[in-house]
Design a protein around this motif. Sequence first.
Motif, PDB file in Angstrom:
ATOM      1  N   LEU A  25      90.340  46.767  20.478  1.00 24.96           N
ATOM      2  CA  LEU A  25      89.609  48.019  20.692  1.00 24.96           C
ATOM      3  C   LEU A  25      89.975  48.705  22.003  1.00 24.96           C
ATOM      4  CD1 LEU A  25      87.327  50.015  19.914  1.00 24.96           C
ATOM      5  CD2 LEU A  25      85.682  48.364  20.861  1.00 24.96           C
ATOM      6  N   ASN A  26      90.496  47.949  22.960  1.00 25.78           N
ATOM      7  CA  ASN A  26      90.660  48.468  24.321  1.00 25.78           C
ATOM      8  C   ASN A  26      91.496  49.749  24.417  1.00 25.78           C
ATOM      9  OD1 ASN A  26      89.342  47.603  26.668  1.00 25.78           O
ATOM     10  ND2 ASN A  26      91.269  46.986  27.620  1.00 25.78           N
ATOM     11  N   PRO A  27      92.626  49.879  23.723  1.00 26.90           N
ATOM     12  CA  PRO A  27      93.365  51.149  23.822  1.00 26.90           C
ATOM     13  C   PRO A  27      92.533  52.355  23.399  1.00 26.90           C
ATOM     14  CG  PRO A  27      94.744  49.456  22.849  1.00 26.90           C
ATOM     15  CD  PRO A  27      93.360  48.887  22.916  1.00 26.90           C
ATOM     16  N   CYS A  28      91.715  52.185  22.368  1.00 18.31           N
ATOM     17  CA  CYS A  28      90.862  53.270  21.896  1.00 18.31           C
ATOM     18  C   CYS A  28      89.773  53.572  22.926  1.00 18.31           C
ATOM     19  CB  CYS A  28      90.251  52.872  20.554  1.00 18.31           C
ATOM     20  SG  CYS A  28      89.489  54.218  19.640  1.00 18.31           S
ATOM     21  N   TYR A  60      89.284  57.228  25.230  1.00 20.90           N
ATOM     22  CA  TYR A  60      88.067  58.018  25.389  1.00 20.90           C
ATOM     23  C   TYR A  60      87.647  58.090  26.863  1.00 20.90           C
ATOM     24  CZ  TYR A  60      83.372  59.832  24.640  1.00 20.90           C
ATOM     25  OH  TYR A  60      82.241  60.612  24.677  1.00 20.90           O
ATOM     26  N   ILE A  61      87.638  56.952  27.522  1.00 27.37           N
ATOM     27  CA  ILE A  61      87.174  56.889  28.911  1.00 27.37           C
ATOM     28  C   ILE A  61      88.021  57.779  29.811  1.00 27.37           C
ATOM     29  CG2 ILE A  61      87.033  55.378  30.938  1.00 27.37           C
ATOM     30  CD1 ILE A  61      86.278  53.104  28.943  1.00 27.37           C
ATOM     31  N   THR A  62      89.334  57.634  29.730  1.00 28.25           N
ATOM     32  CA  THR A  62      90.206  58.402  30.625  1.00 28.25           C
ATOM     33  C   THR A  62      90.122  59.900  30.343  1.00 28.25           C
ATOM     34  OG1 THR A  62      92.087  57.986  29.146  1.00 28.25           O
ATOM     35  CG2 THR A  62      91.804  56.498  31.012  1.00 28.25           C
ATOM     36  N   THR A  63      90.013  60.253  29.069  1.00 28.55           N
ATOM     37  CA  THR A  63      89.907  61.674  28.724  1.00 28.55           C
ATOM     38  C   THR A  63      88.623  62.281  29.276  1.00 28.55           C
ATOM     39  OG1 THR A  63      91.208  61.370  26.704  1.00 28.55           O
ATOM     40  CG2 THR A  63      89.806  63.316  26.806  1.00 28.55           C
ATOM     41  N   LEU A  96      89.477  57.031  17.229  1.00 23.89           N
ATOM     42  CA  LEU A  96      88.264  57.785  17.517  1.00 23.89           C
ATOM     43  C   LEU A  96      87.943  58.715  16.362  1.00 23.89           C
ATOM     44  CD1 LEU A  96      89.053  58.711  21.217  1.00 23.89           C
ATOM     45  CD2 LEU A  96      87.194  57.209  20.476  1.00 23.89           C
ATOM     46  N   SER A  97      86.647  58.901  16.098  1.00 22.99           N
ATOM     47  CA  SER A  97      86.224  59.786  15.021  1.00 22.99           C
ATOM     48  C   SER A  97      84.999  60.583  15.462  1.00 22.99           C
ATOM     49  CB  SER A  97      85.883  58.984  13.763  1.00 22.99           C
ATOM     50  OG  SER A  97      85.290  59.813  12.772  1.00 22.99           O
ATOM     51  N   GLU A  98      85.035  61.893  15.236  1.00 21.36           N
ATOM     52  CA  GLU A  98      83.878  62.728  15.538  1.00 21.36           C
ATOM     53  C   GLU A  98      82.788  62.566  14.485  1.00 21.36           C
ATOM     54  OE1 GLU A  98      85.073  66.750  15.957  1.00 21.36           O
ATOM     55  OE2 GLU A  98      86.317  66.402  17.731  1.00 21.36           O
ATOM     56  N   SER A 137      79.199  55.143  12.310  1.00 24.88           N
ATOM     57  CA  SER A 137      78.383  54.228  11.523  1.00 24.88           C
ATOM     58  C   SER A 137      78.342  52.808  12.057  1.00 24.88           C
ATOM     59  CB  SER A 137      78.877  54.204  10.072  1.00 24.88           C
ATOM     60  OG  SER A 137      80.244  53.841  10.006  1.00 24.88           O
ATOM     61  N   VAL A 138      79.346  52.396  12.822  1.00 24.99           N
ATOM     62  CA  VAL A 138      79.333  51.024  13.354  1.00 24.99           C
ATOM     63  C   VAL A 138      79.440  51.073  14.879  1.00 24.99           C
ATOM     64  CG1 VAL A 138      80.360  48.717  13.236  1.00 24.99           C
ATOM     65  CG2 VAL A 138      80.355  50.177  11.203  1.00 24.99           C
ATOM     66  N   ASN A 139      80.642  51.125  15.424  1.00 23.79           N
ATOM     67  CA  ASN A 139      80.823  51.221  16.877  1.00 23.79           C
ATOM     68  C   ASN A 139      80.902  52.687  17.290  1.00 23.79           C
ATOM     69  OD1 ASN A 139      82.311  48.646  15.863  1.00 23.79           O
ATOM     70  ND2 ASN A 139      81.884  48.223  18.014  1.00 23.79           N
ATOM     71  N   TYR A 140      80.265  53.024  18.403  1.00 22.25           N
ATOM     72  CA  TYR A 140      80.353  54.399  18.890  1.00 22.25           C
ATOM     73  C   TYR A 140      80.215  54.431  20.407  1.00 22.25           C
ATOM     74  CZ  TYR A 140      75.221  54.461  19.312  1.00 22.25           C
ATOM     75  OH  TYR A 140      73.918  54.205  19.665  1.00 22.25           O
ATOM     76  N   VAL A 141      80.566  55.564  20.989  1.00 26.78           N
ATOM     77  CA  VAL A 141      80.578  55.717  22.448  1.00 26.78           C
ATOM     78  C   VAL A 141      79.982  57.072  22.797  1.00 26.78           C
ATOM     79  CG1 VAL A 141      82.933  56.657  22.416  1.00 26.78           C
ATOM     80  CG2 VAL A 141      82.060  55.566  24.499  1.00 26.78           C
ATOM     81  N   THR A 142      79.344  57.141  23.950  1.00 22.73           N
ATOM     82  CA  THR A 142      78.719  58.372  24.422  1.00 22.73           C
ATOM     83  C   THR A 142      79.167  58.672  25.858  1.00 22.73           C
ATOM     84  OG1 THR A 142      76.785  57.288  25.402  1.00 22.73           O
ATOM     85  CG2 THR A 142      76.669  57.854  23.060  1.00 22.73           C
ATOM     86  N   ALA A 143      79.099  59.958  26.196  1.00 20.38           N
ATOM     87  CA  ALA A 143      79.329  60.393  27.580  1.00 20.38           C
ATOM     88  C   ALA A 143      78.098  61.173  28.022  1.00 20.38           C
ATOM     89  CB  ALA A 143      80.573  61.255  27.677  1.00 20.38           C
ATOM     90  N   SER A 144      77.599  60.860  29.191  1.00 15.79           N
ATOM     91  CA  SER A 144      76.430  61.584  29.720  1.00 15.79           C
ATOM     92  C   SER A 144      76.607  61.787  31.215  1.00 15.79           C
ATOM     93  CB  SER A 144      75.127  60.827  29.420  1.00 15.79           C
ATOM     94  OG  SER A 144      75.195  59.497  29.894  1.00 15.79           O
ATOM     95  N   VAL A 145      75.931  62.798  31.724  1.00 16.75           N
ATOM     96  CA  VAL A 145      76.061  63.200  33.118  1.00 16.75           C
ATOM     97  C   VAL A 145      74.695  63.145  33.802  1.00 16.75           C
ATOM     98  CG1 VAL A 145      76.604  65.160  34.632  1.00 16.75           C
ATOM     99  CG2 VAL A 145      78.069  64.648  32.676  1.00 16.75           C
ATOM    100  N   ARG A 146      74.690  62.747  35.061  1.00 15.12           N
ATOM    101  CA  ARG A 146      73.472  62.870  35.852  1.00 15.12           C
ATOM    102  C   ARG A 146      73.425  64.287  36.396  1.00 15.12           C
ATOM    103  NH1 ARG A 146      70.829  59.252  40.791  1.00 15.12           N
ATOM    104  NH2 ARG A 146      69.359  60.855  41.419  1.00 15.12           N
ATOM    105  N   PRO A 147      72.425  65.069  36.010  1.00 20.02           N
ATOM    106  CA  PRO A 147      72.388  66.472  36.460  1.00 20.02           C
ATOM    107  C   PRO A 147      72.364  66.591  37.976  1.00 20.02           C
ATOM    108  CG  PRO A 147      70.804  66.072  34.697  1.00 20.02           C
ATOM    109  CD  PRO A 147      71.316  64.738  35.129  1.00 20.02           C
TER     110      PRO A 147
END
Length: 246
Positions: free
Chosen positions: A33-36, A40-43, A229-231, A235-245
């Motif tokens: 999974l690490n390349p995927c 996402y992380i670097t982007t 990655l899929s938009e 349904s199984v593994n997923y990732v989120t990005a969030s910001v501290r305002p």
Amino acid sequence: MTTTIDAAEIEKFQAMAAEWWDPNGKFKPLHMLNPCRLDYITTQIAAEFDRDLTGDRPFAGLRLLDIGCGGGLLSEPMARLGATVVGVDAAARNIPVAQAHAMQSGLEIDYRHTSAEDLIAAGEPPFEVVLNMEVVEHVSDPLTYLTACHDLMRPGGLMICSTLNRNPKSFVMGIIGAEWIMRWLPKGTHDWSKFITPDELFDLLTRAGLRPEDRMGFVFNPVTWTWHLSERDLSVNYVTASVRPD
């Protein structure tokens, strides 16, 4: 602060610590999974902080916290990209494994056996980036834990958080498939009842004081044995990005 460490969950990873860097061992799923994950992380980091990924050490000047760093599978590439990395893990046996591998790789990474709550109590300076990958489903109180993550970020900071969805498909894929059939992980590594749906995680992040900005699925292709990655498919593994305002 009240700790969110779940001792039973930590013991599972203590028992596997020596195998972190074996691509065919108990952490084979993470190596696959690490390349995927890194894509996402670097982007996301590059977009948030206006960095050019084609440049030399594009994350220089960014202070990054890798919570639940394990053997350093994410900490090391972040250090290679120029970030100042602090890797923490509540499983004590993971730290010397990570330290030894970083030394062999010629990387300077500040690895510590501690928790998010203890970092706050010790007055740790805030971070621009927090990586919180496959951890939230293992803590005793997700909201308290995510609030601690918020408190470790500077205003305008970015957190990448991944976990597993909770539905019948994730039970089949994440428990029966990964643990029982493929034996990628020891039985009992995950507790399906502690999986978190994307909507639940967005709600938790918001209640913790963060602003969720993105989410995508990590999807496994059993034919090519690769992840993408899929938009649409969370349904199984997923990732989120969030910001501290600010």
